[in-house]
Scaffold this active site. Structure first.
Site, PDB file in Angstrom:
ATOM      1  CG  ASN A  20      -2.396   0.449   1.165  1.00  0.00           C
ATOM      2  OD1 ASN A  20      -2.384   1.780   0.243  1.00  0.00           O
ATOM      3  ND2 ASN A  20      -3.393  -0.209   1.369  1.00  0.00           N
ATOM      4  CG  HIS A  70      23.208   4.731  11.707  1.00  0.00           C
ATOM      5  ND1 HIS A  70      23.952   4.790  10.918  1.00  0.00           N
ATOM      6  CD2 HIS A  70      21.911   4.853  11.078  1.00  0.00           C
ATOM      7  CE1 HIS A  70      23.235   5.048   9.737  1.00  0.00           C
ATOM      8  NE2 HIS A  70      22.141   5.005  10.047  1.00  0.00           N
ATOM      9  N   GLY A  85      -1.121  -1.493   8.927  1.00  0.00           N
ATOM     10  CA  GLY A  85      -0.575  -0.214   8.521  1.00  0.00           C
ATOM     11  C   GLY A  85       0.787   0.049   9.863  1.00  0.00           C
ATOM     12  CB  ALA A  89      -2.006  -1.717  12.601  1.00  0.00           C
ATOM     13  CE  LYS A 123       6.712  -8.143  25.161  1.00  0.00           C
ATOM     14  NZ  LYS A 123       8.226  -8.009  24.764  1.00  0.00           N
TER      15      LYS A 123
END
Length: 187
Positions: A84, A114, A141, A159, A179
């Site tokens: 999407n 990093h 999402g 999401a 989890k």
């Protein structure tokens, strides 16, 4: 002595401002900009452009704008791939995605990290670890997948989840960090 690009490919700490490393990213940025400029009313042209970006792809792939990546050639997707809007894949290391994968809006898959030290960050250091996503996976999402993670087959990532560790087959995961919530069955 290894070049920064050789260090990157070997999974070692490398300087991300190196000219060869930056050139890969600049190429990807240009191609993504071209992809994102194609109107949604021209899905065939979008598919052609994303096929130019990806390292390999199966049949029936669909990527919605906006899409951004760091290299592109390290992205490998299987058949029936759908993402999407607003997918970002930082593919400094390989990102392998199986068949029948759906990715919701505003998701990020990151292979680069990093240093935890200020000194290392001031040296513009980075290190990449591959991400693998199995078959029949669905991301809701705003899912984030961190470097080095392997997600199994038949997995649902709820999401907003931040996936920091490997996820076994047939599992629903949610939360920050993600989890296991329950096992998934056919019915």
């Amino acid at each position: 002595m290894s070049s920064e690009l050789e260090k990157l490919i070997a999974g070692e700490w490398y300087c991300f401002t190196d000219e060869a490393v930056a050139a890969r990213k600049a190429r990807a940025a240009k191609l993504c900009q071209e992809f994102n400029a194609i109107p949604a009313t021209q899905p065939e042209k979008q598919t052609e452009k994303v096929q130019e970006i990806f390292g390999s792809y199966g049949e029936n792939i669909s990527v919605q704008a906006n899409f951004n990546c760091d290299y592109g050639k390290n992205i490998h997707v299987g058949h029936d791939f759908l993402s999407n809007y607003n997918l970002t894949i930082l593919d400094i290391a390989p990102v392998n995605i199986g068949n029948n994968v759906m990715i919701g809006p505003n998701c990020g898959i990151y292979t680069v990290n990093h240093p935890m030290t200020a000194k290392g960050r001031r040296q513009y250091l980075a290190q990449a670890k591959p991400v693998t996503i199995g078959n029949d996976v669905w991301f809701g999402g705003s899912v984030t997948v961190l470097p080095g993670v392997t997600i199994g087959n038949n997995v649902v990532v709820a999401a907003g989840a931040v996936v920091t560790h490997d996820v076994p087959d047939n599992t629903l995961v949610a939360g920050v960090p993600a989890k296991a919530i329950r096992q998934l069955t056919e019915e």
